[in-house]
Motif scaffolding. Structure first.
Motif: not given
Length: 101
Positions: A6-12, A78-81
């Motif tokens: 999940q983090a990898s997809e978000f950061f990419k 939440k509202d922010e990652v």
């Protein structure tokens, strides 16, 4: 150092949309002890470079040992990652806000 899918997809996605090429971990001076910080910014001389799940990560030498066994994740509920560093030991608070500066 590891990273959740999940983090990898978000950061990419963030890095591609905003033309970033590196996530950098470093310490900022704090009232009691340094504060670990992570930002999309270029590596600086002396940083250790790691490629985790295809993402370039620059790590200030002062925090290399603190981050070697962590798993980077995110919380999008939440509202922010929110960045999650599973395995990172947060230094104890010193109540410095109670002292006069």
């Amino acid at each position: 150092m590891k990273m959740t899918e999940q983090a990898s997809e978000f950061f990419k996605k963030e890095m591609e949309e905003n033309n970033y090429d590196t996530i950098r971990f470093y310490n900022l001076a704090g009232c009691c002890h340094p504060t670990l910080t992570a930002e999309f910014e270029p590596a600086e001389p002396g940083d250790k470079i790691e490629i985790v799940e295809g993402i370039q990560i620059a790590i200030e030498q002062a925090v290399v040992d603190d981050l070697k066994d962590i798993t980077i994740g995110i919380d999008q509920s939440k509202d922010e990652v929110e960045l999650i560093l599973d395995g990172y030991i947060i230094p104890e608070a010193c109540n410095c806000e109670e002292h006069e500066h």
